[in-house]
Design a protein around this motif. Structure first.
Motif, PDB file in Angstrom:
ATOM      1  N   THR A 138       3.606  -4.144   5.857  1.00 18.05           N
ATOM      2  CA  THR A 138       4.361  -3.372   6.836  1.00 18.05           C
ATOM      3  C   THR A 138       4.582  -1.985   6.233  1.00 18.05           C
ATOM      4  OG1 THR A 138       5.488  -5.352   7.653  1.00 18.05           O
ATOM      5  CG2 THR A 138       6.490  -3.224   8.166  1.00 18.05           C
ATOM      6  N   TYR A 139       4.199  -0.922   6.965  1.00 22.94           N
ATOM      7  CA  TYR A 139       4.293   0.414   6.361  1.00 22.94           C
ATOM      8  C   TYR A 139       4.773   1.460   7.359  1.00 22.94           C
ATOM      9  CZ  TYR A 139      -0.264   1.459   8.542  1.00 22.94           C
ATOM     10  OH  TYR A 139      -1.298   1.655   9.438  1.00 22.94           O
ATOM     11  N   GLN A 140       5.223   2.583   6.794  1.00 22.84           N
ATOM     12  CA  GLN A 140       5.787   3.677   7.572  1.00 22.84           C
ATOM     13  C   GLN A 140       5.494   4.985   6.832  1.00 22.84           C
ATOM     14  OE1 GLN A 140      10.055   3.295   7.958  1.00 22.84           O
ATOM     15  NE2 GLN A 140      10.043   4.133  10.026  1.00 22.84           N
ATOM     16  N   ILE A 141       4.959   5.971   7.531  1.00 24.85           N
ATOM     17  CA  ILE A 141       4.595   7.250   6.925  1.00 24.85           C
ATOM     18  C   ILE A 141       5.532   8.335   7.421  1.00 24.85           C
ATOM     19  CG2 ILE A 141       2.790   8.994   6.700  1.00 24.85           C
ATOM     20  CD1 ILE A 141       0.745   6.748   7.169  1.00 24.85           C
ATOM     21  N   PRO A 163       6.558   5.703  13.093  1.00 22.74           N
ATOM     22  CA  PRO A 163       6.542   4.335  13.608  1.00 22.74           C
ATOM     23  C   PRO A 163       6.133   3.329  12.527  1.00 22.74           C
ATOM     24  CG  PRO A 163       5.382   5.831  15.078  1.00 22.74           C
ATOM     25  CD  PRO A 163       5.646   6.599  13.833  1.00 22.74           C
ATOM     26  N   GLN A 164       6.777   2.189  12.553  1.00 24.13           N
ATOM     27  CA  GLN A 164       6.455   1.126  11.604  1.00 24.13           C
ATOM     28  C   GLN A 164       5.241   0.352  12.098  1.00 24.13           C
ATOM     29  OE1 GLN A 164       9.106  -2.507  10.748  1.00 24.13           O
ATOM     30  NE2 GLN A 164       9.714  -1.061   9.148  1.00 24.13           N
ATOM     31  N   GLN A 165       4.310   0.062  11.180  1.00 25.35           N
ATOM     32  CA  GLN A 165       3.112  -0.685  11.532  1.00 25.35           C
ATOM     33  C   GLN A 165       2.950  -1.871  10.593  1.00 25.35           C
ATOM     34  OE1 GLN A 165      -0.422   1.620  12.772  1.00 25.35           O
ATOM     35  NE2 GLN A 165       0.659   3.445  12.042  1.00 25.35           N
ATOM     36  N   LYS A 166       2.293  -2.915  11.086  1.00 26.92           N
ATOM     37  CA  LYS A 166       2.053  -4.099  10.268  1.00 26.92           C
ATOM     38  C   LYS A 166       0.603  -4.526  10.428  1.00 26.92           C
ATOM     39  CE  LYS A 166       3.869  -8.661   9.107  1.00 26.92           C
ATOM     40  NZ  LYS A 166       4.923  -9.682   9.388  1.00 26.92           N
ATOM     41  N   LYS A 167      -0.108  -4.633   9.298  1.00 29.16           N
ATOM     42  CA  LYS A 167      -1.524  -4.973   9.310  1.00 29.16           C
ATOM     43  C   LYS A 167      -1.893  -5.753   8.056  1.00 29.16           C
ATOM     44  CE  LYS A 167      -3.314  -0.771  11.609  1.00 29.16           C
ATOM     45  NZ  LYS A 167      -4.252   0.378  11.405  1.00 29.16           N
ATOM     46  N   ASP A 168      -3.029  -6.436   8.120  1.00 29.45           N
ATOM     47  CA  ASP A 168      -3.665  -6.962   6.913  1.00 29.45           C
ATOM     48  C   ASP A 168      -4.533  -5.839   6.362  1.00 29.45           C
ATOM     49  OD1 ASP A 168      -2.480  -9.395   7.239  1.00 29.45           O
ATOM     50  OD2 ASP A 168      -4.252 -10.402   8.028  1.00 29.45           O
ATOM     51  N   LEU A 169      -4.252  -5.420   5.127  1.00 29.91           N
ATOM     52  CA  LEU A 169      -4.923  -4.245   4.573  1.00 29.91           C
ATOM     53  C   LEU A 169      -5.748  -4.571   3.345  1.00 29.91           C
ATOM     54  CD1 LEU A 169      -2.107  -1.530   4.831  1.00 29.91           C
ATOM     55  CD2 LEU A 169      -3.979  -1.992   6.441  1.00 29.91           C
ATOM     56  N   PHE A 170      -6.813  -3.823   3.199  1.00 27.48           N
ATOM     57  CA  PHE A 170      -7.665  -3.899   2.026  1.00 27.48           C
ATOM     58  C   PHE A 170      -7.082  -3.020   0.917  1.00 27.48           C
ATOM     59  CE2 PHE A 170     -11.704  -3.159  -0.301  1.00 27.48           C
ATOM     60  CZ  PHE A 170     -12.137  -4.472  -0.403  1.00 27.48           C
ATOM     61  N   VAL A 171      -6.606  -1.853   1.303  1.00 28.37           N
ATOM     62  CA  VAL A 171      -6.006  -0.905   0.354  1.00 28.37           C
ATOM     63  C   VAL A 171      -4.909  -0.132   1.065  1.00 28.37           C
ATOM     64  CG1 VAL A 171      -6.355   1.256  -0.922  1.00 28.37           C
ATOM     65  CG2 VAL A 171      -8.071  -0.549  -1.083  1.00 28.37           C
ATOM     66  N   SER A 198       6.524   4.413   2.862  1.00 28.03           N
ATOM     67  CA  SER A 198       7.213   3.178   2.482  1.00 28.03           C
ATOM     68  C   SER A 198       6.383   2.006   2.981  1.00 28.03           C
ATOM     69  CB  SER A 198       8.631   3.130   3.069  1.00 28.03           C
ATOM     70  OG  SER A 198       8.593   3.132   4.483  1.00 28.03           O
ATOM     71  N   PHE A 199       6.265   0.985   2.157  1.00 26.54           N
ATOM     72  CA  PHE A 199       5.521  -0.203   2.584  1.00 26.54           C
ATOM     73  C   PHE A 199       6.042  -1.433   1.850  1.00 26.54           C
ATOM     74  CE2 PHE A 199       3.158   1.749  -0.858  1.00 26.54           C
ATOM     75  CZ  PHE A 199       2.614   0.714  -1.611  1.00 26.54           C
ATOM     76  N   SER A 200       5.815  -2.578   2.449  1.00 24.94           N
ATOM     77  CA  SER A 200       6.346  -3.808   1.875  1.00 24.94           C
ATOM     78  C   SER A 200       5.421  -4.981   2.158  1.00 24.94           C
ATOM     79  CB  SER A 200       7.748  -4.103   2.430  1.00 24.94           C
ATOM     80  OG  SER A 200       7.699  -4.267   3.843  1.00 24.94           O
ATOM     81  N   SER A 201       5.476  -5.955   1.252  1.00 23.21           N
ATOM     82  CA  SER A 201       4.758  -7.207   1.399  1.00 23.21           C
ATOM     83  C   SER A 201       5.370  -8.171   0.384  1.00 23.21           C
ATOM     84  CB  SER A 201       3.261  -7.020   1.108  1.00 23.21           C
ATOM     85  OG  SER A 201       2.552  -8.226   1.328  1.00 23.21           O
ATOM     86  N   PRO A 202       5.675  -9.408   0.777  1.00 21.45           N
ATOM     87  CA  PRO A 202       6.329 -10.334  -0.146  1.00 21.45           C
ATOM     88  C   PRO A 202       5.507 -10.552  -1.420  1.00 21.45           C
ATOM     89  CG  PRO A 202       6.376 -11.178   2.096  1.00 21.45           C
ATOM     90  CD  PRO A 202       5.474  -9.994   2.111  1.00 21.45           C
TER      91      PRO A 202
END
Length: 288
Positions: free
Chosen positions: A174-177, A181-189, A255-259
């Motif tokens: 989950t990230y925000q630039i 707006p907050q976005q949530k994706k499966d990311l490679f990088v 800002s970004f987050s992932s457990p």
């Protein structure tokens, strides 16, 4: 006065060798100086802070990116400049700054060129110089660190890239630039770069400048497995921004987050559920 801090473990002992060589060179040039060696992780920060408080004009970091980061942390908030004498495995940040890999030429840069305002970044309140990120680059570092026992230079990182290519799985982020707006994706990088190069020569942010007051934000969406070999070739050729999966923007914060997220911070890996990243324009003075 010059104050040099040498990491004796950098470059499999090259840091100690260059520290001694530096002493001889400065003696021959009749330049007042002091040289100290680090004894443990974090020691360079304490030594550089003390040097700045005692009136040093410039502190030389004799080591790799990790040593440079420690020295820079000690110089924050002072008028003391930083000089880079590369002695590590990657020495990636000096490439963005245009500093030679040759120690004698790097020293000549310190002696003849002004220290210019240079950006740095904060990750969860801690200084970084080059790049922070999570995802594929962390997996690469994991494998590369194991390979460093057996080979040097770019080879450990190439080994890391090949291993990660077949074993890495995208992470949910989950990230925000810039507070958008907050976005949530499966990311490679997901990466925030002040410098353009990581991993001993991998170009993660081809157009990054360390004095533009902005971070280069690189976000790479999930890549289909059959496309990975082609993307690997593109990555090694510095073409990451041309990938259809890549999103690029310059910004002041991310800002970004992932457990249980693992982060690469200038080549060191830390664990954090959330990353708060921001740019510090002109935070340091570096000879370049």
């Amino acid at each position: 006065m010059l104050h040099a801090i040498a990491n004796p473990a950098a470059g499999s002992g090259l840091g100690r060798k260059l520290g001694r060589q530096l002493h001889r060179t400065l003696e021959e040039k009749h330049i007042a100086h002091k040289i100290e060696e680090t004894a443990s992780p974090g020691h360079a920060t304490a030594l550089s802070r003390q040097a700045a408080l005692c009136g040093a004009d410039t502190v030389l970091s004799v080591g790799g990116d990790g040593t440079a980061l420690e020295v820079a942390r000690g110089l924050m908030g002072t008028e003391c400049a930083l000089g880079l004498i590369p002695a590590g495995t990657g020495n990636d940040f000096r490439k963005t700054l245009g500093i030679s890999k040759d120690p004698d030429e790097a020293l000549e840069t310190v002696l003849t060129k002004k220290a210019l305002p240079t950006d740095a970044g904060l990750i969860n309140g801690e200084l970084f110089l080059n790049e922070i990120g999570s995802g594929f680059d962390v997996a690469v570092l994991d494998y590369a660190n194991k390979a460093k026992k057996y080979c040097k230079g770019l080879l450990p990182y190439l080994y890391g890239v090949l291993c990660a290519l077949f074993r890495f799985r995208p992470i949910p982020v989950t990230y925000q630039i810039d507070g958008g707006p907050q976005q949530k994706k499966d990311l490679f990088v997901i990466a925030a770069a002040n410098g353009g190069i990581i991993g001993g020569g991998i170009v993660i942010a081809p157009d990054a400048k360390a004095d533009d007051g902005l971070l280069d934000i690189i976000i790479v969406d999930k890549i289909k497995r059959y496309k990975l070999p082609l993307r690997l070739i593109g990555l090694l050729r510095g073409k990451i921004l041309s990938f259809p999966e890549t999103h690029f923007v310059r910004a002041s914060s991310l800002s970004f987050s992932s457990p249980g997220m693992r982060l690469n911070v200038d080549g060191e890996i830390i664990t954090a559920d959330t990353a708060q990243v921001e740019i510090l324009p002109g935070a340091l003075k570096i000879h370049r």
